[in-house]
Scaffold this motif. Structure first.
Motif, mmCIF file in Angstrom:
data_model
loop_
_atom_site.group_PDB
_atom_site.id
_atom_site.type_symbol
_atom_site.label_atom_id
_atom_site.label_comp_id
_atom_site.label_asym_id
_atom_site.label_seq_id
_atom_site.Cartn_x
_atom_site.Cartn_y
_atom_site.Cartn_z
ATOM 1 N N SER A 13 9.992 10.881 -0.366
ATOM 2 C CA SER A 13 9.431 12.091 -0.970
ATOM 3 C C SER A 13 8.368 12.698 -0.065
ATOM 4 C CB SER A 13 8.830 11.766 -2.342
ATOM 5 O OG SER A 13 7.777 10.822 -2.228
ATOM 6 N N LYS A 14 7.671 11.859 0.685
ATOM 7 C CA LYS A 14 6.647 12.339 1.611
ATOM 8 C C LYS A 14 7.276 13.151 2.748
ATOM 9 C CE LYS A 14 3.190 9.584 1.759
ATOM 10 N NZ LYS A 14 2.363 8.386 2.024
ATOM 11 N N TYR A 15 8.468 12.762 3.164
ATOM 12 C CA TYR A 15 9.176 13.508 4.205
ATOM 13 C C TYR A 15 9.401 14.948 3.750
ATOM 14 C CZ TYR A 15 12.880 14.639 7.611
ATOM 15 O OH TYR A 15 13.640 15.225 8.606
ATOM 16 N N TRP A 16 9.917 15.103 2.547
ATOM 17 C CA TRP A 16 10.242 16.452 2.071
ATOM 18 C C TRP A 16 8.973 17.261 1.802
ATOM 19 C CZ3 TRP A 16 14.756 17.111 3.627
ATOM 20 C CH2 TRP A 16 15.730 16.098 3.547
ATOM 21 N N ALA A 17 7.924 16.614 1.309
ATOM 22 C CA ALA A 17 6.668 17.323 1.075
ATOM 23 C C ALA A 17 6.046 17.765 2.395
ATOM 24 C CB ALA A 17 5.704 16.434 0.297
ATOM 25 N N PHE A 18 6.074 16.905 3.402
ATOM 26 C CA PHE A 18 5.537 17.265 4.713
ATOM 27 C C PHE A 18 6.396 18.359 5.354
ATOM 28 C CE2 PHE A 18 2.884 13.310 6.097
ATOM 29 C CZ PHE A 18 2.165 13.395 4.914
ATOM 30 N N ARG A 19 7.694 18.283 5.172
ATOM 31 C CA ARG A 19 8.581 19.299 5.747
ATOM 32 C C ARG A 19 8.250 20.681 5.180
ATOM 33 N NH1 ARG A 19 13.717 21.844 5.633
ATOM 34 N NH2 ARG A 19 14.932 21.499 7.542
ATOM 35 N N GLU A 20 7.965 20.719 3.895
ATOM 36 C CA GLU A 20 7.609 21.992 3.267
ATOM 37 C C GLU A 20 6.300 22.538 3.842
ATOM 38 O OE1 GLU A 20 6.747 23.751 -1.257
ATOM 39 O OE2 GLU A 20 7.667 21.772 -0.975
ATOM 40 N N VAL A 21 5.335 21.651 4.074
ATOM 41 C CA VAL A 21 4.072 22.079 4.677
ATOM 42 C C VAL A 21 4.304 22.550 6.112
ATOM 43 C CG1 VAL A 21 1.814 21.285 5.490
ATOM 44 C CG2 VAL A 21 2.630 20.619 3.217
ATOM 45 N N LEU A 22 5.022 21.752 6.886
ATOM 46 C CA LEU A 22 5.228 22.077 8.304
ATOM 47 C C LEU A 22 6.004 23.369 8.487
ATOM 48 C CD1 LEU A 22 5.986 18.445 9.489
ATOM 49 C CD2 LEU A 22 4.058 19.843 10.262
ATOM 50 N N HIS B 198 0.824 -1.202 0.000
ATOM 51 C CA HIS B 198 0.000 0.000 0.000
ATOM 52 C C HIS B 198 0.866 1.263 0.000
ATOM 53 C CE1 HIS B 198 -2.898 -3.006 1.400
ATOM 54 N NE2 HIS B 198 -3.840 -2.190 0.995
ATOM 55 N N THR B 199 0.520 2.175 -0.865
ATOM 56 C CA THR B 199 1.125 3.501 -0.868
ATOM 57 C C THR B 199 0.023 4.535 -1.047
ATOM 58 O OG1 THR B 199 1.506 3.455 -3.274
ATOM 59 C CG2 THR B 199 3.300 2.669 -1.856
ATOM 60 N N THR B 200 0.327 5.768 -0.663
ATOM 61 C CA THR B 200 -0.602 6.875 -0.881
ATOM 62 C C THR B 200 0.113 7.987 -1.631
ATOM 63 O OG1 THR B 200 -0.046 7.852 1.264
ATOM 64 C CG2 THR B 200 -1.921 6.354 1.202
ATOM 65 N N SER B 201 -0.642 8.821 -2.268
ATOM 66 C CA SER B 201 -0.086 9.918 -3.046
ATOM 67 C C SER B 201 0.602 10.929 -2.132
ATOM 68 C CB SER B 201 -1.199 10.611 -3.834
ATOM 69 O OG SER B 201 -0.791 11.887 -4.282
ATOM 70 N N THR B 202 1.859 11.201 -2.424
ATOM 71 C CA THR B 202 2.596 12.189 -1.639
ATOM 72 C C THR B 202 1.938 13.559 -1.748
ATOM 73 O OG1 THR B 202 4.705 11.025 -1.787
ATOM 74 C CG2 THR B 202 4.797 13.409 -1.444
ATOM 75 N N ALA B 203 1.606 13.949 -2.960
ATOM 76 C CA ALA B 203 1.023 15.279 -3.168
ATOM 77 C C ALA B 203 -0.311 15.416 -2.438
ATOM 78 C CB ALA B 203 0.850 15.549 -4.665
ATOM 79 N N GLN B 204 -1.157 14.370 -2.503
ATOM 80 C CA GLN B 204 -2.456 14.444 -1.855
ATOM 81 C C GLN B 204 -2.309 14.444 -0.341
ATOM 82 O OE1 GLN B 204 -5.533 14.862 -3.500
ATOM 83 N NE2 GLN B 204 -6.006 15.416 -1.372
ATOM 84 N N SER B 205 -1.416 13.604 0.182
ATOM 85 C CA SER B 205 -1.208 13.565 1.631
ATOM 86 C C SER B 205 -0.716 14.908 2.141
ATOM 87 C CB SER B 205 -0.206 12.465 1.996
ATOM 88 O OG SER B 205 -0.755 11.191 1.788
ATOM 89 N N ALA B 206 0.210 15.520 1.409
ATOM 90 C CA ALA B 206 0.723 16.823 1.820
ATOM 91 C C ALA B 206 -0.368 17.885 1.758
ATOM 92 C CB ALA B 206 1.905 17.222 0.937
#
Length: 623
Positions: free
Chosen positions: A332-341, A267-275
Motif C-alpha cells: 500500500s505504501k508503494y501506491w501511496a508514494f506513487r501518487e505523491v511522486l 516494525h511498521t509505519t503508517s502508510t498515510a503518514q509516510s506519504a
C-alpha cells in the motif's frame, strides 16, 4: 522567501545517462547538463537481493516514479578476508550499476567505508581489527591504508560508470552519518582525497541527522550536506539549511519504515503518514532518497546487531515495511508514494507492477538427519590452543564455532566434589549451547548477560560449547569486537586449558548435503523415508522437493527451534522460534524444477517436516 522554506523545485527531468553528461551541485538545484533536476531516489542494496532479481526491482522503482537508485557498498561482503576481493555473482556491483543504467536510472553510491545499514559490523571487515591496534573511522594509518586498498579495488567498477563517462553514477557519499560517531575533519579530508585519487569526479555528499552537532561534526565545508530523517520535514530541512546555506536541499535517507530485532515485534509505519511526510518534503523543493525503497534480505549470517546495554541481533528479513516488500511486490505504501511522486514527476510511467500472488503451499518430510557431532569431519579442521581463542583469532568471522575440552571434577576434594561445579566465562558472544558428553545442559545468552552455568555434581568427560555469532554490532563503540568465547574460562574458579576448537565451515555445505542425501537413499525403503520423530539438535536435517519454476517460496519455521537453512546450497539465513519472523523467503532463482535440496541446521529441536506457505509471516506488530 526564507532559505529555510524553499520554493517547490523543478519537475523530475529525464535521467537517461548520455556520453559526456555532467551532473553538478548548482547554487540552488542539482543540475544535469546545466538544467535543474530533482533527485527522486530509492535505496536498494544489491547485496540483499538475488542478482537475477535486480533488474525487476529497479524497473519497479522507475514505475513508482523514481529516477535514481541508491546503494551502499558492503566492504566486508566483497572482502571477507584480507587477501580477497569478490566482485562475482551477487557482489557484481558493476552488473548492478549497468542494470540501473539499462532502466534509464541514475545511481548514488555510498561506499562508506562504514555503512551501518543494519549490516554485520557496519560493513567494516572483521579482519581489519585482528591487529588490536587499528583505529577505525579516524585518521589512523593502518585503517587508512586498508581503506585506500579497498577504494582502489572499487575504482575499476565505479570510475567508468560515472555520468561523466556515460554511466549512471551522479553522486558519491563520503563516510556515513559520521557526526553521530566522531569529529575528525582530517580523516574526512583524507577520505575525500582518496576518493578523488582513484578517479571519482562526480560531486561528493555527506549525510547526518539534522542536529546542529551532527551536521557540524559529520561533514566539511567542501562537501554538500544532506539529512537523514522520516518526519517533520519542514523543521528538519530548516536545520539543514542553516548548515548548508546554498545548493539543493536533500533528505538522502527518508526513513519510511524500520528494521526488526529477534524477540521484538515487526516494525511498521503508517502508510498515510509516510506519504504525507514525503509530500511535505517534496513540496518544499527538496530532493529525496527513500530508505528503503526495497529492503530485501539479510541472507546467510550477514545481519547486524545493536548493543546499547542489551545486545539485540537483527532478524533475517530486511523487509523494512518498504514500498516494495521483501519478495519485490508493491505494498500500500508503494501506491501511496506513487501518487505523491506523480505530482513531482510528470514522466512517471503508465506501467504498474502486479500484486503479489499466493506462493505454492506444500509440505515435505525431513528424510535424513546427521548429528553435528557426527558431521565434524565434514566441517573443517580442529585447532588446538592452551588458552581460549576467539573466533576472530581463528580466522572465522561469521557463523559458528565448536569449543571442546576435557574436564574431571571428581579429582577435587570430597567436599567440593559433592557440590555442582560451575563453569564461568569472561563473556559469551553471542549464544552458547553447553553440553557434557553429548547431553545439553543449557544455553548462555549474551542478551541475558549470561556467563555462568552449573554442571552436574561429579561432572567429567567431554565439555562442548557450541557458539553462535548472532551478528556483529553495526553502530557505536562496540563495532569490531571479536566473537566467540571471551576468556578466561574457569571451572570452580580454576582456569580451563587445552582447548580444541572447530570453526564450522558452513560456506560450502556440499559434503554435508551429500552425506544426508546418501543417508536418505539408504533408507528409501522405509515408510516414506521420513524421520521417525522430531529432529533433535544440534543436528542437520534434510529434505528434497520439486516445484514449478518462477515463484518465490516462503518456508514456515514456526515449528522449528533455532538455526539456519540452505536450499540448493544457498544460505537463506537464520530462523528462531522467538520471532517475530516466522518465514524465510526462498528466491525463485535459487530453485529448480526437480531435485531441490533443503538442509537445516537445527540447534534445539524441530518438527520433522518442512512446510512452505502461501504468504510471508514477519510477525506481530504494535497495532
Amino acid at each position: 522567501m526564507s532559505e529555510s522554506t524553499p520554493a517547490a523545485g523543478p519537475e523530475a527531468a529525464s535521467v537517461t545517462a548520455t556520453p559526456a553528461s555532467r551532473f553538478a551541485i548548482g547554487a540552488e538545484q542539482f543540475e544535469l547538463d546545466g538544467e535543474p533536476v530533482r533527485i527522486l531516489s530509492g535505496a536498494l542494496h544489491y547485496f540483499r537481493v538475488h542478482p537475477d532479481l535486480w533488474r525487476d526491482r529497479i524497473r519497479k522503482a522507475r514505475e513508482m516514479g523514481l529516477n535514481t537508485i541508491e546503494t551502499y557498498v558492503a566492504w566486508n561482503a566483497h572482502a571477507p578476508h584480507e587477501d580477497e576481493f569478490d566482485l562475482s555473482g551477487g557482489l557484481d556491483l558493476g552488473r548492478f550499476l549497468d542494470d540501473v543504467a539499462a532502466e534509464g536510472m541514475h545511481a548514488i553510491v555510498r561506499p562508506g567505508p562504514y555503512i551501518c545499514a543494519e549490516w554485520d559490523n557496519g560493513g567494516l571487515p572483521s579482519w581489519l581489527f585482528t591487529s588490536g591496534t587499528v583505529g577505525v573511522r579516524r585518521d589512523e594509518p593502518q585503517y587508512l591504508a586498508a581503506v585506500q586498498r579497498y577504494l582502489e579495488q572499487l575504482a575499476p567498477v565505479l570510475v567508468p560508470r560515472q555520468i561523466d563517462n556515460g554511466g549512471p553514477i551522479i553522486l558519491v557519499q563520503i563516510e556515513n552519518e559520521y557526526g553521530a560517531y566522531g569529529s575528525d575533519p582530517v580523516y574526512l579530508e583524507k577520505l575525500v582525497a582518496m576518493n578523488r585519487g582513484i578517479g571519482l569526479t562526480v560531486p561528493f555528499t555527506t549525510v547526518d541527522q539534522p542536529t546542529d552537532e551532527m551536521l557540524a561534526n559529520g561533514s566539511l565545508p567542501s562537501l554538500h550536506k544532506t539529512g537523514s530523517f522520516g518526519s517533520r520535514s519542514a523543521e528538519r530541512l530548516a536545520t539543514l539549511r542553516e548548515h548548508q546555506p546554498t545548493g539543493p536541499l536533500m533528505c538522502s535517507e527518508f526513513w519510511d519504515g524500520w528494521f526488526d530485532f529477534w524477540g521484538a515485534h515487526h516494525h511498521t509505519t503508517s502508510t498515510a503518514q509516510s506519504a504525507a511526510d514525503l509530500d511535505e518534503l517534496l513540496a518544499l523543493g527538496a530532493s529525496v532518497n527513500i530508505y528503503m525503497f526495497h529492503g530485501g534480505t539479510n541472507f546467510g549470517f550477514t545481519n547486524g546487531a545493536n548493543d546499547k546495554g542489551v545486545y539485540q541481533p537483527i532478524v533475517t528479513s530486511y523487509d523494512y515495511d518498504a514500498p516494495l516488500d521483501e519478495a519485490g511486490f508493491p505494498t500500500s505504501k508503494y501506491w501511496a508514494f506513487r501518487e505523491v511522486l506523480a505530482k513531482y514527476n510528470p514522466s512517471i510511467p503508465d506501467a504498474r507492477p502486479s500484486a503479489a500472488p499466493s506462493a505454492p503451499a506444500f509440505r515435505v518430510p525431513l528424510t535424513a538427519s546427521l548429528p553435528l557431532d557426527a558431521a565434524t569431519n565434514l566441517l573443517g579442521e580442529w585447532v588446538t590452543s592452551d588458552e581460549l581463542p576467539t573466533m576472530d583469532a581463528l580466522g572465522l568471522f561469521r557463523g559458528f564455532a565448536l569449543y571442546r575440552t576435557e574436564i574431571d571434577t571428581t579429582v577435587s576434594s570430597a567436599s567440593a566434589s559433592a557440590l555442582p561445579p560451575v563453569l564461568e566465562l569472561g563473556e559469551v558472544r553471542d549464544r552458547a549451547i553447553v553440553r557434557l558428553n553429548g547431553v545439553t545442559l543449557g544455553v548462555l545468552a549474551r542478551d541475558h548477560h549470561d556467563r555462568r552455568i552449573a554442571l552436574p555434581a561429579g561432572a567429567r568427560g567431554t565439555l562442548d560449547i557450541l557458539v553462535e555469532d548472532q551478528g556483529r554490532v553495526d553502530y557505536g563503540p562496540r563495532i569490531g569486537e571479536p566473537k566467540g568465547l571471551i576468556g578466561p574460562a574457569c571451572l570452580n574458579g580454576e582456569p580451563l586449558h587445552r582447548w580444541t576448537v572447530l570453526p564450522l565451515a558452513l560456506d560450502d555445505l556440499s559434503a554435508v548435503t551429500d552425506a544426508l542425501a546418501a543417508t536418505t537413499a539408504s533408507v528409501a525403503a522405509s515408510v516414506a523415508g521420513a524421520l521417525a520423530g522430531p529432529l533433535a539438535g544440534p543436528a542437520f536435517g534434510y529434505a528434497s522437493f520439486d516445484v514449478d519454476p518462477g515463484a518465490d517460496l516462503y518456508l514456515d519455521t514456526r515449528d522449528w527451534g533455532k538455526g539456519a537453512v540452505w536450499v540448493n546450497g544457498f544460505n537463506l539465513g537464520r530462523y528462531w522460534s522467538r520471532g517475530p519472523q516466522h518465514t524465510l523467503i526462498v528466491p525463485a532463482p535459487v530453485l529448480r524444477p526437480t531435485g531441490n535440496t533443503l538442509v537445516v541446521l537445527e540447534l534445539h529441536a524441530a518438527a520433522p517436516t518442512a512446510s512452505f506457505v502461501a504468504s510471508p509471516d514477519l510477525g506481530h506488530t504494535d497495532f
